[in-house]
Design an enzyme around this catalytic site. Structure first.
Site, short mmCIF file in Angstrom:
data_model
loop_
_atom_site.label_atom_id
_atom_site.label_comp_id
_atom_site.label_asym_id
_atom_site.label_seq_id
_atom_site.Cartn_x
_atom_site.Cartn_y
_atom_site.Cartn_z
N HIS A 61 0.83 -1.22 0.00
CA HIS A 61 0.00 0.00 0.00
C HIS A 61 0.86 1.26 0.00
O HIS A 61 0.43 2.29 0.52
CB HIS A 61 -0.96 0.03 1.18
CG HIS A 61 -1.70 -1.26 1.40
ND1 HIS A 61 -2.92 -1.52 0.81
CD2 HIS A 61 -1.37 -2.36 2.11
CE1 HIS A 61 -3.33 -2.74 1.17
NE2 HIS A 61 -2.40 -3.28 1.96
N SER A 75 15.40 21.72 -17.01
CA SER A 75 14.20 22.51 -17.29
C SER A 75 14.62 23.79 -17.98
O SER A 75 15.71 24.32 -17.73
CB SER A 75 13.49 22.84 -15.97
OG SER A 75 12.77 24.04 -16.08
N LYS A 108 16.69 22.05 -11.90
CA LYS A 108 15.99 20.80 -12.17
C LYS A 108 16.81 19.73 -12.88
O LYS A 108 17.62 20.02 -13.75
CB LYS A 108 14.76 21.09 -13.05
CG LYS A 108 13.68 21.89 -12.34
CD LYS A 108 12.84 21.02 -11.46
CE LYS A 108 11.73 20.43 -12.28
NZ LYS A 108 10.86 19.59 -11.46
N GLU A 118 10.00 8.56 -17.40
CA GLU A 118 8.61 8.99 -17.64
C GLU A 118 8.17 8.62 -19.05
O GLU A 118 7.03 8.19 -19.27
CB GLU A 118 8.48 10.50 -17.43
CG GLU A 118 8.69 10.93 -15.99
CD GLU A 118 8.79 12.45 -15.87
OE1 GLU A 118 7.78 13.08 -15.60
OE2 GLU A 118 9.89 13.00 -16.06
#
Ligand code: ARG
Length: 462
Positions: free
Chosen positions: A155, A276, A282, A289
């Site tokens: 979980h 970024s 970043k 992804e």
């Protein structure tokens, strides 16, 4: 003029010509088409259906077309409906009448099924090789960090400590099953439909066993109607690709989480991260992804073909022309994802301290303390409750189980003795899970051996 234009009076309409064409997609099957045609022509000559001279001319012509396509000098004519027409018309332009004899005893229906099966066999093997490379990268990661302890989750909550290597090996098992699925797709493609002709077989004395052997298929198909309409091998490939993409999404999701400041378990290398355009600090896990995102298209490719095949009457229907685009896309995408994931994992830095520190939070020893009491005779349900009280005590004090004093334990039960401290030690907790498939270092070493020999065996079936 299309090769089938004999019974037509009007010319072709430019729009329907483009709408009906599959050349932009199926030209990727040029090699399979040429190999299939050479085998068909050789068999026709051996059976006395065409002359040996015609066969020699056909073979030389087809091989010269192959060379031109591979050299990039072949100009595809957009008026050719598909790769079969494109190659056959060019062959006839190059060698005349002999080229026009190639299609004897054959239809594009058995031709396209043959090309597609040869293509799936080749691509499945290539995907199997890329699958092995990914499994080796994961195995290597496990070997490089054998005793790193991290929190195991259920979980998404801290559950019990596990070895990082155990966690990585869980993915190796997933990809091992994917390898079997890819192999299964290759087996279902391994049947030769050539010689089924349009739908019913042919009046020429074709030697189907001969083309089966020449093209490296294991069997000739046994029902001509099924042979020209069966696309299960594409579905099998698409399903294998979809499941493996799905497994990659699970892995990538974890890598993305682990590389957040909140987790800090791993740092991706610069080559597998991007910056970024506005935020100078970043470092984004774009490639993890992207792998996660690309699964959507691959699963879509599977669903699209299932819907296309649904309710199709026998035998060949033009709907089937829609089969190749998604299958080619799924195979190409999965191959790229395998390569990307393997590179990302091999260059990723692991932070054992952060993993261990996280494993110290969240009462990961709770089950072992309950087991300690149960082993001393307390019924497990009662032991569960006792440890629940200890956890509550920690919650109230804002401390960890290993911060509690011995008296705190004794207050809950006089079964507790000094050796309870062993149950609080993460390494002992891990090592105690020593049943087959458990997370102890001994069991993990067994897994590594089992996976190594599985991979070695799998390599022999590529
Ligand atoms: N381009 C077609 C396909 O991909 C080849 C078979 C065409 N056969 C036919 N009877 N129209 O399915």
């Amino acid at each position: 003029m299309a090769l089938w234009s004999g019974r037509f009076e009007e010319g072709v309409d430019a729009f329907t010509q483009r709408f009906g064409a599959s050349l932009p997609v199926d030209k990727q099957l040029y090699l399979q088409d040429i190999l299939g045609s050479v085998a068909h022509a050789e068999m026709l000559a051996a059976q006395g259906v065409i002359s040996t001279e015609d066969f020699e001319a056909i073979r030389a012509g087809l091989l010269s077309i192959r060379d031109d396509i591979e050299a990039g000098s072949f100009v595809f004519d957009i008026n050719d409906e598909d790769i079969h027409m494109a190659i056959e018309s060019e062959l006839t332009r190059r060698i005349g009448d002999a080229g026009a004899r190639l299609h004897t005893g054959r239809s594009r229906n058995d031709q396209v099924a043959t090309d597609s099966r040869l293509y799936v066999k080749k691509r499945a093997s290539e995907l199997m090789a890329a699958n092995v490379a990914l499994r080796e990268a994961l195995l290597e990661l496990a070997l490089r960090h054998p005793n790193v302890i991290m929190p195991g989750y259920t979980h998404m909550q801290h559950a019990q400590p596990v070895l990082f290597s155990h966690h990585m090996l869980a993915y190796v098992w997933m990809f091992t099953r994917d390898f079997q699925r890819l192999l299964g797709a290759r087996i279902s493609a391994d049947v030769n439909p050539l010689g089924s002709a349009a739908l019913a077989g042919t009046t020429y004395p074709l030697d189907r066993e001969a083309t089966t052997a020449m093209l490296g298929f294991s069997f000739p198909s046994q029902n001509s109607l099924d042979a020209v309409s069966d696309r299960d091998f594409f579905l099998d490939l698409l399903y294998a690709c979809s499941v493996s993409c799905l497994h990659l999404t699970r892995l990538c999701e974890e890598i993305i989480l682990w590389s957040t400041s909140e987790f800090g378990f791993v740092t991706l290398s610069d080559s597998y991260s991007t910056g970024s355009s506005i935020m100078p600090q970043k470092k984004n896990p774009d490639f993890a992804e992207l792998i996660r995102g690309k699964s959507g298209r691959v699963i879509g490719d599977l669903v699209a073909l299932m819907v296309t095949l649904k309710s199709l009457p026998l035998a060949y229907n033009k709907d089937l022309q829609e089969d190749k685009e998604g299958a080619i896309d799924a195979a190409d995408t999965l191959e790229d994802c395998y390569v990307c994931a393997a590179g990302m994992l091999s260059t990723m830095t692991i932070h054992p301290d952060a993993m261990l520190a996280a494993a110290g939070e969240g009462y990961l020893a709770a089950t072992d303390i309950a087991d300690y009491l149960a082993k001393k005779g307390m019924p497990f349900r009662r032991a569960h409750e006792v440890v629940g009280h200890l956890v509550l005590l920690c919650d109230k004090r804002g401390c960890r189980l290993d911060d509690l004093a011995f008296e705190d334990f004794r207050e809950q039960s006089d079964l507790f003795e000094e050796d309870i401290v062993d149950c609080l030690d993460l390494a002992s907790i891990v090592e105690a899970r020593d049943t087959i498939g458990g997370t102890s270092s001994h069991q993990v070493a067994h897994q590594i051996e089992a996976l190594r020999s599985q991979i070695a065996q799998d390599k022999t079936s590529i």
